[in-house]
Design an enzyme around this catalytic site. Sequence first.
Site, PDB file in Angstrom:
ATOM      1  N   SER A  50       0.855  -1.199   0.000  1.00  0.00           N
ATOM      2  CA  SER A  50       0.000   0.000   0.000  1.00  0.00           C
ATOM      3  C   SER A  50       0.887   1.245   0.000  1.00  0.00           C
ATOM      4  CB  SER A  50      -0.880   0.009   1.254  1.00  0.00           C
ATOM      5  OG  SER A  50      -0.059   0.212   2.396  1.00  0.00           O
ATOM      6  N   ASP A  82      -1.144  -1.768  -4.020  1.00  0.00           N
ATOM      7  CA  ASP A  82      -2.513  -1.827  -3.497  1.00  0.00           C
ATOM      8  C   ASP A  82      -3.067  -0.400  -3.356  1.00  0.00           C
ATOM      9  OD1 ASP A  82      -4.741  -3.092  -2.370  1.00  0.00           O
ATOM     10  OD2 ASP A  82      -3.933  -2.979  -0.326  1.00  0.00           O
ATOM     11  N   HIS A  83      -4.252  -0.157  -3.893  1.00  0.00           N
ATOM     12  CA  HIS A  83      -4.944   1.142  -3.746  1.00  0.00           C
ATOM     13  C   HIS A  83      -4.100   2.347  -4.177  1.00  0.00           C
ATOM     14  CE1 HIS A  83      -8.554  -0.393  -1.785  1.00  0.00           C
ATOM     15  NE2 HIS A  83      -7.774  -1.183  -1.073  1.00  0.00           N
ATOM     16  N   ASP A 104      -6.991   3.023  -7.898  1.00  0.00           N
ATOM     17  CA  ASP A 104      -8.266   3.032  -7.188  1.00  0.00           C
ATOM     18  C   ASP A 104      -8.958   4.379  -7.416  1.00  0.00           C
ATOM     19  OD1 ASP A 104     -10.420   2.992  -5.545  1.00  0.00           O
ATOM     20  OD2 ASP A 104      -9.329   2.484  -3.715  1.00  0.00           O
ATOM     21  N   HIS A 180     -12.971  -2.909   4.493  1.00  0.00           N
ATOM     22  CA  HIS A 180     -11.650  -3.060   5.112  1.00  0.00           C
ATOM     23  C   HIS A 180     -11.734  -3.085   6.639  1.00  0.00           C
ATOM     24  CE1 HIS A 180     -10.487  -1.285   1.112  1.00  0.00           C
ATOM     25  NE2 HIS A 180      -9.688  -2.326   1.180  1.00  0.00           N
ATOM     26  N   HIS A 211     -11.764  -7.052  -2.279  1.00  0.00           N
ATOM     27  CA  HIS A 211     -11.015  -6.376  -1.211  1.00  0.00           C
ATOM     28  C   HIS A 211     -11.744  -6.603   0.106  1.00  0.00           C
ATOM     29  CE1 HIS A 211      -8.067  -3.604  -3.256  1.00  0.00           C
ATOM     30  NE2 HIS A 211      -8.654  -4.216  -4.269  1.00  0.00           N
TER      31      HIS A 211
HETATM   32  P1  13P Z   1      -8.877  -6.595   5.021  1.00  0.00           P
HETATM   33  O1  13P Z   1      -8.865  -5.352   5.846  1.00  0.00           O
HETATM   34  O2  13P Z   1     -10.218  -7.269   5.089  1.00  0.00           O
HETATM   35  O3  13P Z   1      -7.768  -7.516   5.323  1.00  0.00           O
HETATM   36  O4  13P Z   1      -8.705  -6.140   3.475  1.00  0.00           O
HETATM   37  C1  13P Z   1      -7.436  -5.840   2.957  1.00  0.00           C
HETATM   38  C2  13P Z   1      -7.508  -5.192   1.608  1.00  0.00           C
HETATM   39  O5  13P Z   1      -8.518  -5.160   0.936  1.00  0.00           O
HETATM   40  C3  13P Z   1      -6.272  -4.593   1.109  1.00  0.00           C
HETATM   41  O6  13P Z   1      -6.473  -3.918  -0.095  1.00  0.00           O
HETATM   42  O1  G3H Z   2      -6.693  -1.775   2.119  1.00  0.00           O
HETATM   43  C1  G3H Z   2      -5.782  -1.386   2.824  1.00  0.00           C
HETATM   44  C2  G3H Z   2      -4.774  -2.320   3.350  1.00  0.00           C
HETATM   45  O2  G3H Z   2      -5.268  -3.010   4.479  1.00  0.00           O
HETATM   46  C3  G3H Z   2      -3.518  -1.577   3.640  1.00  0.00           C
HETATM   47  O3  G3H Z   2      -3.664  -0.784   4.758  1.00  0.00           O
HETATM   48  O4  G3H Z   2      -3.077   1.539   4.025  1.00  0.00           O
HETATM   49  O5  G3H Z   2      -2.867   0.827   6.438  1.00  0.00           O
HETATM   50  O6  G3H Z   2      -1.262  -0.041   4.724  1.00  0.00           O
HETATM   51  P1  G3H Z   2      -2.650   0.474   4.994  1.00  0.00           P
HETATM   52 ZN    ZN Z   3      -8.361  -2.987  -0.287  1.00  0.00          ZN
END
Ligand code: 13P
Ligand code: G3H
Ligand code: ZN
Length: 308
Positions: A50, A82-83, A104, A180, A211
Site C-alpha cells: 500500500s 494496493d490502492h 483506485d 476493510h 477487497h
Molecule cells: P482486510 O482489511 O479485510 O484484510 O482487506 C485488505 C484489503 O482489501 C487490502 O487492499
Molecule cells: O486496504 C488497505 C490495506 O489493508 C492496507 O492498509 O493503508 O494501512 O497499509 P494500509
Molecule cells: Zn483494499
Amino acid sequence: MPLVTSKELFKKAMSEHYALGAFNVNNMEIIQGIVEGAAAERAPLILQVSAGARKYARHEYLLKLVEAAVETCDLPIVLHLDHGEDFEICKSCVDGGFTSVMIDGSKHPFEENIALTRKVVDYAHPRGVTVEAELGKLAGVEDNVSVSEKDSVFTNPDQAREFVEKSGCDSLAVAIGTSHGAYKFKSEPKLDFDRLEEIQERLPGFPLVLHGASSVPHDLVEFCNRYGGKLVGSRGVPEEMISRAAKMNVCKVNIDTDIRLAITGTIRKCFAEDPSNFDPRHYLGPARDAIRDLVRRKIHVLGCNGKA
Ligand code: 13P
Ligand code: G3H
Ligand code: ZN
C-alpha cells in the site's frame, strides 16, 4: 523464477475455479512468513504494497526483500501496488519494478474513474504491467439497507461492463458487501452473491477482485484477546463465503487485517509469557511463524494449494 504479472495466473485460476491470496506486506518478517506459507502449499502468490507500506518501509527496501523471496523460492510471485490513488504513484511503481498496479479511482465519478484508469493502463501495458481498477464503494451490508441504497454504493453490473470496455483494465475490484478492517458487519455477515453473479454474466471470463476479505475468525480474535487485546466479537467475512467467491470469477482475494491480528496476538503472547523478553527475534520470529500458518490456512480456503 522472476516476478510475474497476474495475467496468466488469473487465467489458470479462472479455469480451475480457485483464487489467489493477495497479502499486504510491510516488513521482512511479513514477507518471509507469507512466502514460507505459500511455498509449503505450492501456491502462486500476490504480495501487495500500500502507499502506507511504501512510506513506512520504503519502496527500495520492499522491492529488494521481495526480490530476495523470488530468488529463494520457485513460486510465481506478483508484486502489486494496493490502492494506488493517482497516476503518479502507479507510474512510480511501474517504473520501479512492480509487475501489477491498482489504480483506485472508486471515489471519483464514473467517467473520471474510467479516464484515470485508462491513463494508467496506457502507461502500464506497454511496459508489461497489469492494472487492477475498482468500481463501487466497499461497505458492509446491513439488514436495514434498501436496494436503492445498495445500488448507490455497490458495483452496478451494467456499469462494470462499460467500465472494463472503456478503461482497458485487466481485473476489477467489486463492491458486494465486504469492507476493510476488523469490523465489517454490524449484524450477520452478508455478501451480495446475486450481484456477483450478474457482474460475471456481464463480464464473462474477466478476473474479479475482492477487497476487505479478511475473515477475522473467532479463534484469531479469541487468541488476540487472551493476551490483553480488546477486539469486540468477530465481524469478518466467513471463510465459506470466501471459498464460494473463489470458485466464481473472483481470482484475487485481499487479506491484510487477519495478518495484523496474527502478528499482534503472537507478540502479545510472547510478552505475556516472558516479560523479560527483549530480543526482537524472540517475538518477531514467532510472529513470522504465525503468519506462515495463517497463510497456509487461507490458501486452503481459496483453493490455490498445489497450483504453483
Ligand atoms: P482486510 O482489511 O479485510 O484484510 O482487506 C485488505 C484489503 O482489501 C487490502 O487492499
Ligand atoms: O486496504 C488497505 C490495506 O489493508 C492496507 O492498509 O493503508 O494501512 O497499509 P494500509
Ligand atoms: Zn483494499
